[in-house]
Motif scaffolding. Structure first.
Motif, mmCIF file in Angstrom:
data_model
loop_
_atom_site.group_PDB
_atom_site.id
_atom_site.type_symbol
_atom_site.label_atom_id
_atom_site.label_comp_id
_atom_site.label_asym_id
_atom_site.label_seq_id
_atom_site.Cartn_x
_atom_site.Cartn_y
_atom_site.Cartn_z
ATOM 1 N N ARG A 72 0.838 -1.194 0.000
ATOM 2 C CA ARG A 72 0.000 0.000 0.000
ATOM 3 C C ARG A 72 0.872 1.242 0.000
ATOM 4 O O ARG A 72 2.016 1.222 0.441
ATOM 5 C CB ARG A 72 -0.933 0.004 1.212
ATOM 6 C CG ARG A 72 -0.247 0.111 2.562
ATOM 7 C CD ARG A 72 -1.240 -0.116 3.700
ATOM 8 N NE ARG A 72 -2.254 0.956 3.773
ATOM 9 C CZ ARG A 72 -3.421 0.820 4.404
ATOM 10 N NH1 ARG A 72 -3.732 -0.319 5.001
ATOM 11 N NH2 ARG A 72 -4.265 1.830 4.453
ATOM 12 N N ASN A 74 0.100 4.894 1.400
ATOM 13 C CA ASN A 74 -0.874 5.738 2.098
ATOM 14 C C ASN A 74 -0.898 7.162 1.557
ATOM 15 O O ASN A 74 -1.906 7.855 1.682
ATOM 16 C CB ASN A 74 -0.603 5.737 3.601
ATOM 17 C CG ASN A 74 -1.043 4.438 4.255
ATOM 18 O OD1 ASN A 74 -1.707 3.608 3.636
ATOM 19 N ND2 ASN A 74 -0.661 4.254 5.511
ATOM 20 N N VAL A 79 -3.994 0.675 -2.528
ATOM 21 C CA VAL A 79 -3.460 -0.633 -2.178
ATOM 22 C C VAL A 79 -3.274 -1.425 -3.463
ATOM 23 O O VAL A 79 -4.036 -1.255 -4.422
ATOM 24 C CB VAL A 79 -4.395 -1.359 -1.185
ATOM 25 C CG1 VAL A 79 -5.765 -1.626 -1.792
ATOM 26 C CG2 VAL A 79 -3.756 -2.656 -0.690
ATOM 27 N N CYS A 96 -11.280 -5.344 -3.721
ATOM 28 C CA CYS A 96 -10.585 -4.815 -2.555
ATOM 29 C C CYS A 96 -11.628 -4.376 -1.528
ATOM 30 O O CYS A 96 -12.786 -4.083 -1.872
ATOM 31 C CB CYS A 96 -9.641 -3.670 -2.905
ATOM 32 S SG CYS A 96 -10.422 -2.129 -3.364
#
Length: 119
Positions: A72, A74, A79, A96
């Protein structure tokens, strides 16, 4: 409106690779653990991989260990699922999902992306 949007699916030959992405919007992404699930025709949806909010811990279903990698970013609210050495049995719609830090349940889901692996 909270959204998870998957991309990167497609048709690939056995042994090939694909990288799925899932972009999140309208959530504080770093407060969510993220997961990938899949559903093949006629089968129940199954867990594939998960990653904690910080990326510090990951988990995988046994059938993909050593072939798939979840990660991932952020800063990008995204992701990923890197899928290598794909097999025909990996063919499925991949979803997801997001699970809030204090929750045991994935409550936010994307619309899915089709992955088809030909033999």
């Amino acid at each position: 409106q909270v959204q998870l949007v998957e991309s990167g699916g497609g048709l690939v030959q056995a042994g090939g690779s694909l990288r799925l992405s899932c972009a999140a919007s309208s959530i504080t992404f770093s407060r969510y653990h993220m997961g990938w699930f899949r559903q093949a025709p006629g089968k129940v949806r199954e867990f594939v991989a998960a990653i904690t909010w910080s990326g510090g811990s990951t988990s995988y279903v046994d059938s993909v260990k050593g072939r798939f990698t979840i990660s991932r970013d952020n800063a990008k609210n995204t992701v990923y699922l890197q899928m290598n050495s794909l097999k025909p049995e990996d063919t499925a719609v991949y979803y997801c999902a997001a699970r809030y830090l204090s929750s045991d349940e994935y409550r936010i889901w994307g619309q899915g992306t089709q992955v088809t692996v030909s033999s």
